[in-house]
Design a protein around this motif. Structure first.
Motif, mmCIF file in Angstrom:
data_model
loop_
_atom_site.group_PDB
_atom_site.id
_atom_site.type_symbol
_atom_site.label_atom_id
_atom_site.label_comp_id
_atom_site.label_asym_id
_atom_site.label_seq_id
_atom_site.Cartn_x
_atom_site.Cartn_y
_atom_site.Cartn_z
ATOM 1 N N ALA A 1 0.820 -1.227 0.000
ATOM 2 C CA ALA A 1 0.000 0.000 0.000
ATOM 3 C C ALA A 1 0.848 1.269 0.000
ATOM 4 N N ARG A 2 2.069 1.184 -0.512
ATOM 5 C CA ARG A 2 2.971 2.337 -0.543
ATOM 6 C C ARG A 2 2.796 3.117 -1.839
ATOM 7 N N LEU A 3 2.722 4.448 -1.715
ATOM 8 C CA LEU A 3 2.721 5.302 -2.901
ATOM 9 C C LEU A 3 4.117 5.257 -3.507
ATOM 10 N N VAL A 4 4.215 4.773 -4.750
ATOM 11 C CA VAL A 4 5.521 4.682 -5.414
ATOM 12 C C VAL A 4 5.671 5.713 -6.521
ATOM 13 N N GLY A 5 4.631 6.541 -6.749
ATOM 14 C CA GLY A 5 4.719 7.574 -7.771
ATOM 15 C C GLY A 5 3.370 7.878 -8.369
ATOM 16 N N PHE A 6 3.395 8.271 -9.640
ATOM 17 C CA PHE A 6 2.145 8.448 -10.371
ATOM 18 C C PHE A 6 2.279 7.887 -11.771
ATOM 19 N N ILE A 7 1.129 7.480 -12.303
ATOM 20 C CA ILE A 7 1.033 6.948 -13.659
ATOM 21 C C ILE A 7 -0.343 7.344 -14.172
ATOM 22 N N GLY A 8 -0.405 7.815 -15.395
ATOM 23 C CA GLY A 8 -1.719 8.128 -15.941
ATOM 24 C C GLY A 8 -1.664 9.026 -17.138
ATOM 25 N N LEU A 9 -2.679 9.849 -17.238
ATOM 26 C CA LEU A 9 -2.923 10.665 -18.417
ATOM 27 C C LEU A 9 -3.149 12.109 -18.005
ATOM 28 N N SER A 10 -2.776 13.011 -18.878
ATOM 29 C CA SER A 10 -2.958 14.426 -18.608
ATOM 30 C C SER A 10 -3.258 15.125 -19.927
ATOM 31 N N THR A 11 -3.562 16.390 -19.824
ATOM 32 C CA THR A 11 -3.787 17.174 -21.036
ATOM 33 C C THR A 11 -2.637 18.147 -21.236
ATOM 34 N N VAL A 12 -2.289 18.340 -22.480
ATOM 35 C CA VAL A 12 -1.328 19.365 -22.865
ATOM 36 C C VAL A 12 -2.143 20.429 -23.589
ATOM 37 N N ALA A 13 -2.234 21.592 -22.999
ATOM 38 C CA ALA A 13 -3.039 22.658 -23.583
ATOM 39 C C ALA A 13 -2.389 23.195 -24.858
ATOM 40 N N GLU A 14 -3.227 23.701 -25.740
ATOM 41 C CA GLU A 14 -2.722 24.330 -26.958
ATOM 42 C C GLU A 14 -1.796 25.476 -26.571
ATOM 43 N N GLY A 15 -0.620 25.497 -27.152
ATOM 44 C CA GLY A 15 0.352 26.537 -26.879
ATOM 45 C C GLY A 15 1.250 26.264 -25.681
ATOM 46 N N ALA A 16 0.899 25.281 -24.844
ATOM 47 C CA ALA A 16 1.727 24.983 -23.672
ATOM 48 C C ALA A 16 3.044 24.334 -24.086
#
Length: 180
Positions: free
Chosen positions: A69-84
Protein backbone atom coordinates in the motif's frame (compact mmCIF):
# COMPACT_ATOMS: atom_id res chain seq x y z
CA UNK A 1 -9.45 3.53 -10.14
CA UNK A 2 -7.43 1.05 -12.19
CA UNK A 3 -5.98 -2.13 -10.73
CA UNK A 4 -3.19 -4.19 -12.20
CA UNK A 5 -1.45 -7.23 -10.81
CA UNK A 6 0.85 -5.11 -8.62
CA UNK A 7 -0.57 -1.57 -8.67
CA UNK A 8 -3.63 0.48 -7.86
CA UNK A 9 -3.95 3.73 -9.82
CA UNK A 10 -6.20 6.02 -7.81
CA UNK A 11 -6.92 9.62 -6.80
CA UNK A 12 -4.64 11.12 -4.17
CA UNK A 13 -5.13 11.20 -0.41
CA UNK A 14 -3.81 13.77 2.04
CA UNK A 15 -1.52 11.04 3.38
CA UNK A 16 0.19 10.93 -0.03
CA UNK A 17 1.71 14.40 0.35
CA UNK A 18 4.87 13.33 2.20
CA UNK A 19 5.83 10.46 -0.15
CA UNK A 20 4.85 12.59 -3.16
CA UNK A 21 7.16 15.37 -1.94
CA UNK A 22 9.97 12.86 -1.35
CA UNK A 23 9.55 11.60 -4.93
CA UNK A 24 9.56 15.10 -6.40
CA UNK A 25 12.52 16.18 -4.27
CA UNK A 26 14.71 13.20 -5.15
CA UNK A 27 17.65 14.33 -7.34
CA UNK A 28 17.63 10.99 -9.20
CA UNK A 29 14.05 11.72 -10.32
CA UNK A 30 14.76 15.40 -10.95
CA UNK A 31 17.66 14.49 -13.22
CA UNK A 32 15.12 13.46 -15.89
CA UNK A 33 12.75 16.38 -15.28
CA UNK A 34 15.07 19.35 -15.38
CA UNK A 35 15.30 19.63 -11.59
CA UNK A 36 13.64 18.78 -8.29
CA UNK A 37 10.57 20.31 -6.68
CA UNK A 38 10.51 21.70 -3.15
CA UNK A 39 7.60 20.87 -0.82
CA UNK A 40 5.53 23.92 -1.80
CA UNK A 41 5.87 23.15 -5.52
CA UNK A 42 5.19 19.44 -4.93
CA UNK A 43 2.00 20.19 -2.98
CA UNK A 44 0.90 22.60 -5.73
CA UNK A 45 1.54 19.91 -8.35
CA UNK A 46 -0.53 17.38 -6.39
CA UNK A 47 -3.33 19.94 -6.07
CA UNK A 48 -3.31 20.57 -9.85
CA UNK A 49 -3.29 16.86 -10.65
CA UNK A 50 -6.09 16.18 -8.18
CA UNK A 51 -8.16 19.05 -9.63
CA UNK A 52 -7.65 17.58 -13.13
CA UNK A 53 -8.86 14.18 -11.90
CA UNK A 54 -11.87 15.76 -10.16
CA UNK A 55 -12.77 17.71 -13.31
CA UNK A 56 -12.27 14.98 -15.91
CA UNK A 57 -12.49 11.70 -14.00
CA UNK A 58 -8.95 10.76 -15.07
CA UNK A 59 -5.44 12.05 -14.72
CA UNK A 60 -1.99 11.27 -13.40
CA UNK A 61 -3.22 8.86 -10.76
CA UNK A 62 -1.38 8.00 -7.57
CA UNK A 63 0.42 4.69 -8.13
CA UNK A 64 0.08 2.56 -5.03
CA UNK A 65 1.93 -0.73 -4.80
CA UNK A 66 -0.60 -3.40 -3.80
CA UNK A 67 1.89 -5.52 -1.84
CA UNK A 68 2.47 -2.84 0.82
CA UNK A 69 0.00 0.00 0.00
CA UNK A 70 2.97 2.34 -0.54
CA UNK A 71 2.72 5.30 -2.90
CA UNK A 72 5.52 4.68 -5.41
CA UNK A 73 4.72 7.57 -7.77
CA UNK A 74 2.15 8.45 -10.37
CA UNK A 75 1.03 6.95 -13.66
CA UNK A 76 -1.72 8.13 -15.94
CA UNK A 77 -2.92 10.67 -18.42
CA UNK A 78 -2.96 14.43 -18.61
CA UNK A 79 -3.79 17.17 -21.04
CA UNK A 80 -1.33 19.37 -22.86
CA UNK A 81 -3.04 22.66 -23.58
CA UNK A 82 -2.72 24.33 -26.96
CA UNK A 83 0.35 26.54 -26.88
CA UNK A 84 1.73 24.98 -23.67
CA UNK A 85 4.14 22.81 -25.63
CA UNK A 86 4.74 22.41 -29.36
CA UNK A 87 2.69 19.18 -29.42
CA UNK A 88 -0.42 20.65 -27.74
CA UNK A 89 -3.29 20.24 -27.63
CA UNK A 90 -2.94 16.56 -26.77
CA UNK A 91 -3.68 13.84 -24.26
CA UNK A 92 -0.37 12.80 -22.71
CA UNK A 93 0.66 9.50 -21.12
CA UNK A 94 3.00 10.00 -18.18
CA UNK A 95 4.64 8.39 -15.18
CA UNK A 96 7.03 9.25 -12.39
CA UNK A 97 8.23 6.59 -9.97
CA UNK A 98 10.47 6.58 -6.93
CA UNK A 99 13.95 5.22 -7.72
CA UNK A 100 13.47 2.14 -5.55
CA UNK A 101 10.52 1.24 -7.81
CA UNK A 102 12.59 1.52 -11.02
CA UNK A 103 13.59 -1.49 -13.06
CA UNK A 104 10.91 -3.92 -11.91
CA UNK A 105 8.35 -3.33 -14.64
CA UNK A 106 5.93 -1.22 -12.57
CA UNK A 107 6.05 1.72 -14.99
CA UNK A 108 5.30 -0.59 -17.92
CA UNK A 109 2.53 -2.41 -16.06
CA UNK A 110 0.79 0.76 -14.91
CA UNK A 111 1.33 2.69 -18.14
CA UNK A 112 -0.05 -0.18 -20.24
CA UNK A 113 -3.22 -0.22 -18.11
CA UNK A 114 -3.61 3.57 -18.12
CA UNK A 115 -3.05 3.77 -21.89
CA UNK A 116 -5.64 1.06 -22.55
CA UNK A 117 -8.08 2.85 -20.25
CA UNK A 118 -7.45 6.17 -22.00
CA UNK A 119 -7.94 4.81 -25.50
CA UNK A 120 -11.18 3.14 -24.37
CA UNK A 121 -12.66 6.05 -22.39
CA UNK A 122 -11.28 9.38 -23.60
CA UNK A 123 -12.61 10.95 -26.78
CA UNK A 124 -9.26 11.38 -28.51
CA UNK A 125 -7.82 9.78 -31.64
CA UNK A 126 -4.40 9.35 -30.03
CA UNK A 127 -2.39 9.57 -26.85
CA UNK A 128 1.17 10.88 -26.89
CA UNK A 129 4.14 10.49 -24.59
CA UNK A 130 7.34 12.48 -24.67
CA UNK A 131 10.65 12.55 -22.87
CA UNK A 132 14.17 13.82 -23.22
CA UNK A 133 15.96 12.21 -26.17
CA UNK A 134 18.55 10.80 -23.76
CA UNK A 135 15.95 9.15 -21.48
CA UNK A 136 16.25 5.71 -23.00
CA UNK A 137 14.51 3.97 -20.09
CA UNK A 138 11.30 5.96 -20.56
CA UNK A 139 11.47 5.41 -24.30
CA UNK A 140 11.76 1.66 -23.66
CA UNK A 141 8.57 1.81 -21.56
CA UNK A 142 6.82 3.65 -24.38
CA UNK A 143 7.79 0.94 -26.85
CA UNK A 144 6.81 -1.87 -24.46
CA UNK A 145 3.29 -0.44 -24.06
CA UNK A 146 2.84 -0.30 -27.82
CA UNK A 147 3.62 3.34 -28.55
CA UNK A 148 5.60 4.19 -31.68
CA UNK A 149 8.04 7.03 -32.34
CA UNK A 150 6.67 10.07 -34.17
CA UNK A 151 9.91 11.91 -35.07
CA UNK A 152 8.09 14.56 -37.10
CA UNK A 153 6.70 15.86 -33.78
CA UNK A 154 9.95 15.80 -31.74
CA UNK A 155 10.60 19.22 -30.18
CA UNK A 156 12.90 21.36 -28.09
CA UNK A 157 11.30 21.87 -24.68
CA UNK A 158 10.64 25.61 -24.35
CA UNK A 159 11.11 25.65 -20.55
CA UNK A 160 14.64 24.23 -20.74
CA UNK A 161 17.73 26.27 -21.63
CA UNK A 162 19.13 25.80 -25.15
CA UNK A 163 22.19 24.00 -23.74
CA UNK A 164 20.23 21.80 -21.29
CA UNK A 165 20.91 18.09 -21.94
CA UNK A 166 17.17 17.29 -21.81
CA UNK A 167 16.03 20.09 -24.10
CA UNK A 168 15.45 17.85 -27.13
CA UNK A 169 12.32 15.74 -26.60
CA UNK A 170 11.16 12.74 -28.55
CA UNK A 171 7.47 11.98 -29.09
CA UNK A 172 5.76 8.59 -29.12
CA UNK A 173 2.13 7.97 -30.05
CA UNK A 174 -0.60 5.38 -29.60
CA UNK A 175 -3.58 5.76 -31.90
CA UNK A 176 -7.09 4.53 -31.36
CA UNK A 177 -7.79 1.57 -33.63
CA UNK A 178 -9.90 2.51 -36.69
CA UNK A 179 -13.61 2.19 -36.09
CA UNK A 180 -13.39 2.13 -32.31
Amino acid sequence: MIQTERLILRPYRESDRDPFAALNGDPRVGEWLGGVLDRVASDALMDRIQAHIAERGWGLWAAERRADARLVGFIGLSTVAEGALPIGPAVEMGWRLAPDAWGGGLATEGARAALAWGLAHIDTPEIVAFTGATNLNSQAVMRRIGMTPDPARDFDHPRLAPDHPLRRHVVYVARRPPGS
